[in-house]
Design a protein around this motif. Structure first.
Motif, PDB file in Angstrom:
ATOM      1  N   ALA A   1      -0.820   0.346   4.916  1.00  0.00           N
ATOM      2  CA  ALA A   1      -2.030   0.693   4.186  1.00  0.00           C
ATOM      3  C   ALA A   1      -2.510   2.098   4.491  1.00  0.00           C
ATOM      4  O   ALA A   1      -3.540   2.509   4.002  1.00  0.00           O
ATOM      5  CB  ALA A   1      -3.139  -0.303   4.528  1.00  0.00           C
TER       6      ALA A   1
ATOM      7  N   ASP B   1      -3.238   4.100   1.522  1.00  0.00           N
ATOM      8  CA  ASP B   1      -3.887   3.327   0.463  1.00  0.00           C
ATOM      9  C   ASP B   1      -5.294   3.788   0.170  1.00  0.00           C
ATOM     10  O   ASP B   1      -5.787   3.654  -0.926  1.00  0.00           O
ATOM     11  CB  ASP B   1      -3.901   1.856   0.867  1.00  0.00           C
ATOM     12  CG  ASP B   1      -4.293   0.969  -0.288  1.00  0.00           C
ATOM     13  OD1 ASP B   1      -4.059   1.379  -1.433  1.00  0.00           O
ATOM     14  OD2 ASP B   1      -4.815  -0.121  -0.033  1.00  0.00           O
TER      15      ASP B   1
ATOM     16  N   PRO C   1       6.133   1.630   0.030  1.00  0.00           N
ATOM     17  CA  PRO C   1       5.092   1.020  -0.802  1.00  0.00           C
ATOM     18  C   PRO C   1       5.697   0.205  -1.927  1.00  0.00           C
ATOM     19  O   PRO C   1       6.823   0.449  -2.357  1.00  0.00           O
ATOM     20  CB  PRO C   1       4.314   2.242  -1.341  1.00  0.00           C
ATOM     21  CG  PRO C   1       5.297   3.371  -1.293  1.00  0.00           C
ATOM     22  CD  PRO C   1       6.165   3.093  -0.080  1.00  0.00           C
ATOM     23  N   GLU C   2       4.946  -0.756  -2.396  1.00  0.00           N
ATOM     24  CA  GLU C   2       5.407  -1.563  -3.520  1.00  0.00           C
ATOM     25  C   GLU C   2       5.620  -0.668  -4.732  1.00  0.00           C
ATOM     26  O   GLU C   2       4.773   0.163  -5.055  1.00  0.00           O
ATOM     27  CB  GLU C   2       4.358  -2.633  -3.843  1.00  0.00           C
ATOM     28  CG  GLU C   2       4.806  -3.604  -4.895  1.00  0.00           C
ATOM     29  CD  GLU C   2       3.802  -4.746  -5.052  1.00  0.00           C
ATOM     30  OE1 GLU C   2       4.071  -5.657  -5.844  1.00  0.00           O
ATOM     31  OE2 GLU C   2       2.762  -4.691  -4.390  1.00  0.00           O
TER      32      GLU C   2
ATOM     33  N   SER D   1      -8.329  -1.556  -7.176  1.00  0.00           N
ATOM     34  CA  SER D   1      -6.900  -1.378  -6.976  1.00  0.00           C
ATOM     35  C   SER D   1      -6.283  -0.562  -8.102  1.00  0.00           C
ATOM     36  O   SER D   1      -5.453   0.323  -7.875  1.00  0.00           O
ATOM     37  CB  SER D   1      -6.217  -2.741  -6.865  1.00  0.00           C
ATOM     38  OG  SER D   1      -4.819  -2.621  -6.787  1.00  0.00           O
TER      39      SER D   1
ATOM     40  N   ASN E   1       2.529  -6.559   1.018  1.00  0.00           N
ATOM     41  CA  ASN E   1       1.228  -6.570   0.356  1.00  0.00           C
ATOM     42  C   ASN E   1       0.895  -7.933  -0.243  1.00  0.00           C
ATOM     43  O   ASN E   1      -0.191  -8.095  -0.808  1.00  0.00           O
ATOM     44  CB  ASN E   1       1.191  -5.519  -0.760  1.00  0.00           C
ATOM     45  CG  ASN E   1       1.214  -4.114  -0.220  1.00  0.00           C
ATOM     46  OD1 ASN E   1       0.395  -3.745   0.616  1.00  0.00           O
ATOM     47  ND2 ASN E   1       2.188  -3.333  -0.668  1.00  0.00           N
ATOM     48  N   LYS E   2       1.817  -8.860  -0.135  1.00  0.00           N
ATOM     49  CA  LYS E   2       1.580 -10.196  -0.673  1.00  0.00           C
ATOM     50  C   LYS E   2       1.588 -11.222   0.463  1.00  0.00           C
ATOM     51  O   LYS E   2       0.546 -11.536   1.028  1.00  0.00           O
ATOM     52  CB  LYS E   2       2.619 -10.519  -1.743  1.00  0.00           C
ATOM     53  CG  LYS E   2       2.488  -9.650  -2.995  1.00  0.00           C
ATOM     54  CD  LYS E   2       3.471 -10.078  -4.082  1.00  0.00           C
ATOM     55  CE  LYS E   2       3.313  -9.272  -5.346  1.00  0.00           C
ATOM     56  NZ  LYS E   2       4.238  -9.709  -6.412  1.00  0.00           N
TER      57      LYS E   2
ATOM     58  N   LEU F   1       0.050  -9.931   3.697  1.00  0.00           N
ATOM     59  CA  LEU F   1      -1.412  -9.860   3.670  1.00  0.00           C
ATOM     60  C   LEU F   1      -2.028 -11.250   3.782  1.00  0.00           C
ATOM     61  O   LEU F   1      -3.065 -11.442   4.429  1.00  0.00           O
ATOM     62  CB  LEU F   1      -1.859  -9.171   2.373  1.00  0.00           C
ATOM     63  CG  LEU F   1      -3.301  -8.688   2.297  1.00  0.00           C
ATOM     64  CD1 LEU F   1      -3.644  -7.769   3.459  1.00  0.00           C
ATOM     65  CD2 LEU F   1      -3.538  -7.977   0.963  1.00  0.00           C
TER      66      LEU F   1
ATOM     67  N   VAL G   1      -3.054 -12.024  -4.801  1.00  0.00           N
ATOM     68  CA  VAL G   1      -2.427 -10.802  -4.299  1.00  0.00           C
ATOM     69  C   VAL G   1      -1.452 -10.287  -5.355  1.00  0.00           C
ATOM     70  O   VAL G   1      -1.014 -11.032  -6.235  1.00  0.00           O
ATOM     71  CB  VAL G   1      -1.674 -11.030  -2.969  1.00  0.00           C
ATOM     72  CG1 VAL G   1      -2.638 -11.336  -1.840  1.00  0.00           C
ATOM     73  CG2 VAL G   1      -0.638 -12.152  -3.107  1.00  0.00           C
TER      74      VAL G   1
ATOM     75  N   ASP H   1      -6.652  -6.676  -2.186  1.00  0.00           N
ATOM     76  CA  ASP H   1      -5.909  -5.458  -2.473  1.00  0.00           C
ATOM     77  C   ASP H   1      -5.693  -4.591  -1.244  1.00  0.00           C
ATOM     78  O   ASP H   1      -5.064  -3.542  -1.332  1.00  0.00           O
ATOM     79  CB  ASP H   1      -6.619  -4.644  -3.560  1.00  0.00           C
ATOM     80  CG  ASP H   1      -8.006  -4.173  -3.125  1.00  0.00           C
ATOM     81  OD1 ASP H   1      -8.642  -4.877  -2.315  1.00  0.00           O
ATOM     82  OD2 ASP H   1      -8.462  -3.117  -3.603  1.00  0.00           O
ATOM     83  N   SER H   2      -6.240  -5.019  -0.097  1.00  0.00           N
ATOM     84  CA  SER H   2      -6.141  -4.198   1.107  1.00  0.00           C
ATOM     85  C   SER H   2      -6.509  -5.034   2.322  1.00  0.00           C
ATOM     86  O   SER H   2      -7.055  -6.140   2.203  1.00  0.00           O
ATOM     87  CB  SER H   2      -7.088  -3.003   1.019  1.00  0.00           C
ATOM     88  OG  SER H   2      -8.440  -3.449   0.989  1.00  0.00           O
TER      89      SER H   2
END
Length: 578
Positions: A17, A20, A110-111, A162, A248-249, A252, A368, A392-393
């Motif tokens: 992140a 981000d 990153p995604e 986001s 991120n999914k 998280l 997510v 989102d974070s």
């Protein structure tokens, strides 16, 4: 031990992140500005049989709900209503979560951003368009009631944030104005006894509509002390399909789950069900005090396979029923990127969660990823008496965890409906801003069989109505502008129990003459409303003016971190606007 473990997890996830710039959440509210606040609350409680058929009967009030006239100050006398019952009062050797989590020694990539379609506007979120409607103005001679269910979801605001941070304007259909409004805290006095919340009203000129005023209606839930909160029985239903294989999914979600475990009471129980091509019980209902068992279950979570969400939901509800806490908080928390492509879907799934709601088990959603089936997940939680959040974070995950632990799980009132009764002698026309999918027929306000939302400990619900007042009405000496009625049931009420109704009148004389006379909360809220209206391409925004939105929000932001973040998002939106 769980605190040290989660700290390591937080450090690792921070690597993903670092670029981000998602902003910090959860700023503390400061004291109220001391500006005029408007109407005083009427302590009257109306009976379940009160009628709203002729609320403007000036012959005086005798038990009706909302009659104006007949008593000093021009307000009707209320009848008796039901009473509200107060809610009764090793770290060595822990395994590192190897699956679905980033390697601490390597900064994760990153995604990938979605590629825009040929010819698409690169400044607009490339998501499928969803059908949506928008409330228009209503003539009070035709209908002077605005009736709706409360809504405490926040997913729409997080999703818009986001999108803006990724360089896109959010898809207009995903912008739900009420979720923008209710993302923020507003200064308001809490009730300490009696009804579970206090009603607040304030009216001032609108800075965005010529000759229009804004009416702010807020409910502030009473705080329940931690030692008085009811026990929780939580079942996490976690999507581990292939689409969730991303830090991120699933990563998280793991962080969020660990953080929530830290905040729960040791006597609370937690279970985990996973679903992909099939469903699996990853953790039977386990007391939170058994930290090692919970951590090991989280560690073993890994992604892969299809998405049979319905099968997992069946299993999750069965576990929740098996560990049911009488008088407690029984909830399934669905964690997903929203890709339901196998099994029971659509209306059948909505009916399923509604049936379990009626059996005392609610459902919340933590979404997510950027392929969320947003409209469906919101519909699901609306019908399950739950809440819908988009993560989102890391900052948003921590914010949601804090909200879940401190209040969302502790419901203080359910089936909460609001009816704003506007005086046709004072108001020519009106529109409720947002809440389109929480609309309730006026005739169903006192129909206790109609489902509505929940208010939790310390939480706030705010709505704005845009009004056109009669030209001469502001000169009237004694004339009510509106009465706000709230109908609700106690959290442990059964279907047959009658609802309780409270009301508060807002005198026309309390209307403020200038926006600058309004409270900081009112001014900031109006700026949030206009920001959302611009992003959703509202038909009521003739000429978007984000510069004015920024100016008003900045004047009411103070040092609050959430409000400062909004200013940053307005700047991003201005840079992306054509």
């Amino acid at each position: 031990m769980i605190i040290k473990y989660s700290a390591l997890l937080l450090l690792t996830l921070s690597l993903m992140a670092c670029d981000d710039d998602a902003g910090d959440d959860g700023g503390d509210e400061h004291a109220a500005s001391g500006a005029p606040t408007g109407g005083e609350e009427m302590e009257s409680v109306y009976g379940a049989d009160a009628s709203a058929s002729e609320p403007w009967d000036n012959a005086g009030g005798s038990g009706g709900a909302g009659n104006y006239g007949g008593v000093a100050g021009g307000y009707g006398e209320a009848g008796a209503g039901g009473a509200y019952d107060e809610p009764s009062a090793q770290d060595a050797g822990l395994p590192w979560p190897s699956e679905g989590m980033p390697d601490a020694s390597v900064e994760p990539e990153p995604e990938p951003e979605p590629e825009p379609e040929p010819g698409a506007d690169v400044g607009v979120d490339p998501e499928p368009t969803q059908e949506w409607i928008e409330n228009d103005f209503t003539d009070t001679q035709e209908d002077h009631y605005a009736t709706f269910s409360i809504d405490t979801d926040t997913a729409s605001y997080s999703w818009a944030r986001s999108s803006l941070e990724r360089g896109y304007l959010p898809e207009p259909a995903r912008v739900r104005t009420e979720e923008f409004i209710n993302y923020f805290e507003y200064e308001q006095e809490q009730r300490t006894e009696g009804a579970p919340f206090k009603i607040y009203t304030e009216v001032a000129p609108s800075p965005f509509g010529e000759d229009l005023h804004m009416l702010r209606v807020s409910l502030k839930g009473r705080d329940v002390a931690p030692d008085a909160m009811r026990p929780s029985n939580l079942v996490f239903l976690i999507d581990v399909s292939g689409s969730m294989d991303n830090p991120n999914k699933l990563g998280l979600i793991k962080h969020t789950l660990l953080s929530l475990v830290e905040a729960l009471d040791p006597d609370d129980t937690l279970a985990i069900v996973t679903y992909a091509g099939s469903d699996r019980i990853a953790l039977e209902p386990t007391a939170v005090e058994d930290e090692e068992a919970i951590i090991n279950a989280i560690d073993r979570l890994s992604a892969g396979g299809g998405t049979n969400g319905a099968a997992g939901i069946y299993t999750a509800y069965e576990l929740a029923e098996a560990a049911y806490r009488q008088g407690g908080n029984n909830r399934v928390i669905l964690c997903t990127d929203g890709d339901f492509n196998v099994g029971l879907t659509g209306a059948g799934l909505v009916d399923l969660v509604a049936s379990w709601r009626d059996r005392g088990v609610t459902l919340s959603v933590l979404g997510v990823g950027y392929d969320l089936n947003d409209a469906f997940l919101e519909e699901l939680t609306n019908n399950a008496d739950g809440t819908y959040h988009f993560l989102d974070s890391l900052g948003e995950a921590q914010r949601v965890v804090s909200a879940l632990a401190s209040g969302i799980l502790e419901v203080i009132a359910k089936e909460v409906k609001i009816q704003v009764d506007l005086n046709p002698e004072a108001v020519a026309r009106y529109r409720l801003v947002g809440y389109e999918n929480r609309d309730i027929a006026d005739s169903d306000f006192r129909n206790d069989a109609v489902d509505a939302g929940e208010v939790s400990s310390g939480h706030q619900v705010t709505a704005f109505l845009e009004l056109e007042l009669h030209e001469m009405s502001l000169k009237a000496e004694e004339m009510p502008l509106a009465t706000v009625r709230v109908r609700y049931k106690a959290p442990d009420a059964v279907t047959a129990d009658p609802a309780v109704e409270i009301a508060q009148a807002h005198p026309l004389l309390s209307t403020l003459e200038a926006l600058d006379d309004a409270s900081e909360s009112f001014r900031f809220g109006v700026a949030v409303v206009e920001f959302a209206e611009v992003l959703r391409h509202s038909m009521h925004v003739a000429t978007p003016d984000l510069g004015r939105v920024y100016e008003i929000a900045e004047g009411a932001a103070r040092g609050d971190e959430d409000r400062q973040e909004l200013l940053r998002l307005v700047e991003l939106a201005m840079a992306l606007m054509p």
